[in-house]
Every structure is written in structure tokens, then in C-alpha cells.
Design a protein around this motif. Structure first.
Motif, PDB file in Angstrom:
ATOM      1  N   VAL A 246      21.284  62.705  48.930  1.00 26.48           N
ATOM      2  CA  VAL A 246      22.624  62.188  48.651  1.00 26.48           C
ATOM      3  C   VAL A 246      23.542  62.692  49.755  1.00 26.48           C
ATOM      4  O   VAL A 246      23.519  63.879  50.082  1.00 26.48           O
ATOM      5  N   GLU A 247      24.334  61.794  50.322  1.00 26.08           N
ATOM      6  CA  GLU A 247      25.252  62.178  51.394  1.00 26.08           C
ATOM      7  C   GLU A 247      26.675  61.753  51.062  1.00 26.08           C
ATOM      8  O   GLU A 247      26.894  60.760  50.374  1.00 26.08           O
ATOM      9  N   ALA A 248      27.618  62.516  51.576  1.00 28.54           N
ATOM     10  CA  ALA A 248      29.042  62.189  51.424  1.00 28.54           C
ATOM     11  C   ALA A 248      29.793  62.841  52.579  1.00 28.54           C
ATOM     12  O   ALA A 248      29.322  63.809  53.178  1.00 28.54           O
ATOM     13  N   LYS A 249      30.954  62.314  52.874  1.00 27.67           N
ATOM     14  CA  LYS A 249      31.806  62.923  53.891  1.00 27.67           C
ATOM     15  C   LYS A 249      32.521  64.122  53.286  1.00 27.67           C
ATOM     16  O   LYS A 249      32.949  64.074  52.143  1.00 27.67           O
ATOM     17  N   LEU A 250      32.619  65.185  54.066  1.00 28.59           N
ATOM     18  CA  LEU A 250      33.326  66.369  53.574  1.00 28.59           C
ATOM     19  C   LEU A 250      34.775  66.040  53.247  1.00 28.59           C
ATOM     20  O   LEU A 250      35.337  66.574  52.300  1.00 28.59           O
ATOM     21  N   SER A 251      35.385  65.170  54.022  1.00 33.50           N
ATOM     22  CA  SER A 251      36.780  64.817  53.782  1.00 33.50           C
ATOM     23  C   SER A 251      36.961  64.043  52.473  1.00 33.50           C
ATOM     24  O   SER A 251      38.072  63.943  51.965  1.00 33.50           O
TER      25      SER A 251
END
Length: 118
Positions: free
Chosen positions: A51-56
Motif C-alpha cells: 500500500v502506498e500513499a504520499k506523505l503530504s
């Protein structure tokens, strides 16, 4: 007379424990500030999930961005770490609650410290 029900109960309990162990396996969390990316990789005997997401996107990097989710059963309490995204989507570190209170707090503090959450 009572040995068969007890035996069946113990077999079922053992099967649940084994299935739970197979689901979780190894969890790898990578928070990369240079790429603005958080990657949660769960490896278990039943496969691999990334699972990936942007830190922002992690709730604008405020203090509520990372939280502890508590699951209380009849005789015990388990915990999971959840990343709250701006899009109201949640990313859980584990496939199910698997942390103790102390390990969940330590993990939460480590993530919050690294991300410098306010």
C-alpha cells in the motif's frame, strides 16, 4: 463426555491463531521524505500486499495523522496503527490488530517523531 467438545474448541482456537499468523507475517514500513512517499508492505504466507500513499496526504502532517486503533475482545485488547489520509481513507499497518499497548505506543511515537508531526 466433555473431552470431545474441549478438543474441538482447542483445535478451532489453534486454527484461528495459525490463520491470524499467516495473515500478518512481516510488515515493512518505508517513509521516504525525499520521494514524499509512504510504503506499507505486508508479507505473509498467503501472499504480499503493498500500500502506498504520499506523505503530504497523511492528514496534512498534523498530530492526528497517525493514531492507534483499539480492538477489545471478550478477554483481551489488541491495537493497530492507522495512517489517516486527507482523502478520509485510512491505511492500517497490519492486516488486523496485532500490537500490544506498549508496542503500539512505541511505533506511533517513532512514526510521529520521524514525520515531525505537530
Amino acid at each position: 463426555m466433555w473431552t470431545y467438545p474441549l478438543g474441538l474448541f482447542l483445535i478451532a482456537s489453534g486454527a484461528v491463531c495459525i490463520i491470524y499468523m499467516l495473515m500478518n507475517g512481516i510488515i515493512i514500513c518505508i517513509f521516504d521524505k525525499t520521494l514524499d512517499k509512504a510504503t506499507i508492505e505486508r508479507k505473509g504466507w498467503l501472499g504480499k500486499e503493498v500500500v502506498e500513499a504520499k506523505l503530504s496526504e497523511i492528514s496534512g502532517l498534523n498530530i492526528d495523522a497517525v493514531a492507534i486503533d483499539t480492538v477489545t475482545g471478550t478477554s483481551s485488547t489488541s491495537y493497530n496503527i492507522v495512517l489517516n489520509l486527507v482523502s478520509d481513507k485510512n491505511i492500517y499497518l497490519a492486516a488486523g490488530p496485532m500490537f500490544t499497548a506498549e508496542s503500539a505506543e512505541q511505533t506511533l511515537d517513532a512514526i510521529a517523531s520521524f514525520l515531525k508531526l505537530d
